[in-house]
Structures are given as C-alpha cells and as structure tokens.
Design an enzyme around this catalytic site. Structure first.
Site, PDB file in Angstrom:
ATOM      1  N   GLU A   1       2.807 -20.235  14.564  1.00  0.00           N
ATOM      2  CA  GLU A   1       3.406 -20.872  13.592  1.00  0.00           C
ATOM      3  C   GLU A   1       4.414 -19.837  12.756  1.00  0.00           C
ATOM      4  OE1 GLU A   1       2.249 -24.775  11.896  1.00  0.00           O
ATOM      5  OE2 GLU A   1       1.992 -23.371  10.057  1.00  0.00           O
TER       6      GLU A   1
ATOM      7  N   LYS B   1       6.512 -19.958   9.255  1.00  0.00           N
ATOM      8  CA  LYS B   1       7.164 -20.466   7.951  1.00  0.00           C
ATOM      9  C   LYS B   1       7.293 -19.539   7.018  1.00  0.00           C
ATOM     10  CE  LYS B   1       2.294 -21.317   7.471  1.00  0.00           C
ATOM     11  NZ  LYS B   1       0.971 -22.411   7.007  1.00  0.00           N
TER      12      LYS B   1
ATOM     13  N   LYS C   1       6.659 -29.059  13.014  1.00  0.00           N
ATOM     14  CA  LYS C   1       5.576 -29.199  11.964  1.00  0.00           C
ATOM     15  C   LYS C   1       6.310 -29.718  10.768  1.00  0.00           C
ATOM     16  CE  LYS C   1       1.104 -27.564  10.419  1.00  0.00           C
ATOM     17  NZ  LYS C   1       0.404 -26.729  10.129  1.00  0.00           N
TER      18      LYS C   1
ATOM     19  N   GLU D   1      -3.171 -35.145  13.707  1.00  0.00           N
ATOM     20  CA  GLU D   1      -3.912 -34.243  13.162  1.00  0.00           C
ATOM     21  C   GLU D   1      -4.803 -34.907  12.052  1.00  0.00           C
ATOM     22  OE1 GLU D   1      -2.133 -30.789  10.886  1.00  0.00           O
ATOM     23  OE2 GLU D   1      -2.744 -31.748   9.035  1.00  0.00           O
TER      24      GLU D   1
ATOM     25  N   ASN E   1      -7.587 -30.380  11.338  1.00  0.00           N
ATOM     26  CA  ASN E   1      -6.922 -29.205  10.075  1.00  0.00           C
ATOM     27  C   ASN E   1      -8.274 -28.561   9.300  1.00  0.00           C
ATOM     28  OD1 ASN E   1      -5.691 -27.534   8.457  1.00  0.00           O
ATOM     29  ND2 ASN E   1      -4.091 -29.149   8.047  1.00  0.00           N
TER      30      ASN E   1
ATOM     31  N   GLU F   1      -7.141 -25.999  13.728  1.00  0.00           N
ATOM     32  CA  GLU F   1      -5.700 -25.947  12.930  1.00  0.00           C
ATOM     33  C   GLU F   1      -6.206 -25.164  11.544  1.00  0.00           C
ATOM     34  OE1 GLU F   1      -3.723 -29.953  13.995  1.00  0.00           O
ATOM     35  OE2 GLU F   1      -3.098 -29.123  12.238  1.00  0.00           O
ATOM     36  N   SER F   2      -5.492 -24.062  11.100  1.00  0.00           N
ATOM     37  CA  SER F   2      -5.568 -23.478   9.597  1.00  0.00           C
ATOM     38  C   SER F   2      -6.704 -22.530   9.500  1.00  0.00           C
ATOM     39  CB  SER F   2      -5.544 -24.496   8.567  1.00  0.00           C
ATOM     40  OG  SER F   2      -4.224 -25.334   8.640  1.00  0.00           O
TER      41      SER F   2
END
Length: 277
Positions: free
Chosen positions: A66, A68, A131, A180, A202, A232-233
């Site tokens: 990802e 950002k 996203k 998600e 997540n 995720e994360s």
C-alpha cells in the site's frame, strides 16, 4: 439551542462525513452519467485484472503493498510521495498487488495517485486496489475510470443492503471487491448479504485506531476455505506475516511499515513475500 459537536464522532464517522461531501462536489464536477461512461470506456480499453487470482499464489503469501502519504493512526509518512515511482518499486520488489489510498482529507490521497500507480502497475501485469471509504456507486465508477482493478468495501460503514448493491456494481465492472471486516457481526454480514471471493480482516479498529494481531487469527477460523483470506494492518515484519499465514492468510495488506522503511521497502517486501502458505 443545538450546536455542531463532532467530539462524540469516531474517526471513522468523521472520515465518512468528509467523504460524502467530497462525493457531492465530485458529482457536480463530473455527472454520475459521465462517470459511468468513463468507467465503461475503461473497461473496453482494458479488462480489470483478476484481483482474487493476483493474490492467490499457490505456495507463498501474496503481499498487497500500500502507498499513502499519511493516516490518522500513523500521522504524516511521505508528503512527497511519487505514486508512479513507488508503484515501480513495489512491482520490482515482488508485490502481488498494489493498494492506493485515494481518500483526501485524512490520508492526503487523490484519484490522480491511482491513475499514476495503475499505469505503471499494469505494465508489470500487477493488479491495483483503490483503497477508500466507498459509500456510493459513483466512487466505484470513478475508481474503474482511473484504472483500478478492484475496490475496497468496508462493512463497518455500510448496511447490508448498501453492501450488496455496491458489491453488485463492482462485479458488473469485472471487479471482485476486497470486503473488509473487523468483528464477527461484520463477518456475518459480509458472508450472507453477498458471496465475496475475498474477505479482508482488519487488525485495526477503524473507530478507535487500536491494533491487535489477534483479530485476524480469531476471525479467520470463521471464513470458508474457498474464500481468499487477507490479513490487513499491523504487520511490521516477516515474522508478523508468518503469524498471519499460519492462521490462514493467503495475502497480507501492508502499508505503514512499507512507507516507513527508510525510503526503500524492497527488502521488507521480499522477506514478507518469501513466507510460505
């Protein structure tokens, strides 16, 4: 007398409120009909890459890398982000797919970031996920027109009917969305209101921004085996990714640790992508 008090709103509530304002402005700039046509034109020019296949390597974990500029949880990461250059780095490092944050008010992303990253990624035959906080089908057309191969649908911000409708719109454009969830209730909605082929768990609570790597292992047990499971994360190392893989993850979505990897995430992506499943 009433006052506008945002102090009781979660960060997620504030993100969605800001997003709705952005959507209204975008619809004035480009009508829904024109955006739909742009999405259809994009589909004719290039069929969306199969995101579920892209992240389903038979023996190794698939890394969804990802990009950002900032986030509410991590703060500012890279205000000078060059999406095309970053996409090239991710592709060469072995990312199975690329996730591009396009939310403007809290993550400082733009649709042009998605366009730039998609152009490069598609040269490497790498799929791209937009996203964002999708609450309107307009955003799905907007994403496809900008080159996205799929979109993120966050159950926490959608009721079952909205989710089902947005899932159908995505599929109509040849995109298998990443759905998600964060808890058991959201997972039940995800699996019953539609028939998703990809479910992401997540590890971060979007309402409080707290993160725990215990979330994915707990929920993964409840996800059918024929669904691609994405953690995720919160993963900062190959060891963290291995923990997710051992719990059933076929893919991992990693952002902050890559953006904070001293400007070169190549080695970290390579280490993560080497984890077997």
């Amino acid at each position: 007398m009433t006052t506008n008090n945002h102090s009781n709103l979660s960060i997620l509530d504030r993100i969605v409120a800001a997003k709705r304002k952005r959507i209204s402005a975008d619809k004035i700039a480009t009508s829904p009909g024109a955006m739909f046509s742009a999405a259809e034109d994009a589909n004719q020019a290039q069929t969306a890459l199969a995101f579920d296949q892209a992240i389903s390597a038979p023996s190794a974990i698939s890394v969804i890398a990802e990009m950002k500029r900032s986030s509410p949880s991590a703060g500012v990461m890279d205000t000078t982000l060059d999406p095309a250059k970053r996409a090239e780095t991710y592709c060469r490092a072995g990312a199975a797919a690329i996730s591009v944050l396009t939310e403007q008010d809290f993550f400082q992303g733009t649709i042009s970031d998605l366009q730039s990253a998609s152009t490069v990624a598609h040269q490497h035959n790498v799929a791209v996920l937009e996203k964002d906080f999708v609450v309107d089908d307009y955003q799905i057309y907007q994403a496809r027109a900008a080159g996205a191969d799929t979109v993120l649908l966050i159950i926490a911000i959608l009721d079952p009917g909205q989710y089902a409708d947005l899932y159908t719109v995505s599929k109509g454009l040849g995109m298998e969305p990443l759905v998600e969830v964060f808890d058991e209730h959201e997972l039940e909605i995800a699996l019953t209101a539609a028939e998703p082929r990809i479910v992401g768990v997540n590890n971060r609570n979007l309402k409080t921004l707290t993160t725990s790597l215990d979330v994915f292992p707990r929920l993964a047990k409840r996800i059918p085996d024929d669904v691609v499971k994405v953690a995720e994360s919160g993963m900062r190392s190959a060891d963290d990714v291995k923990r997710m893989a051992d719990a059933g993850a076929k893919a991992v979505l990693v952002g902050e640790s890559l953006m904070n990897a001293d400007g070169d995430p190549t080695e970290l992506i390579s280490q993560m992508a080497a984890i077997t499943v």
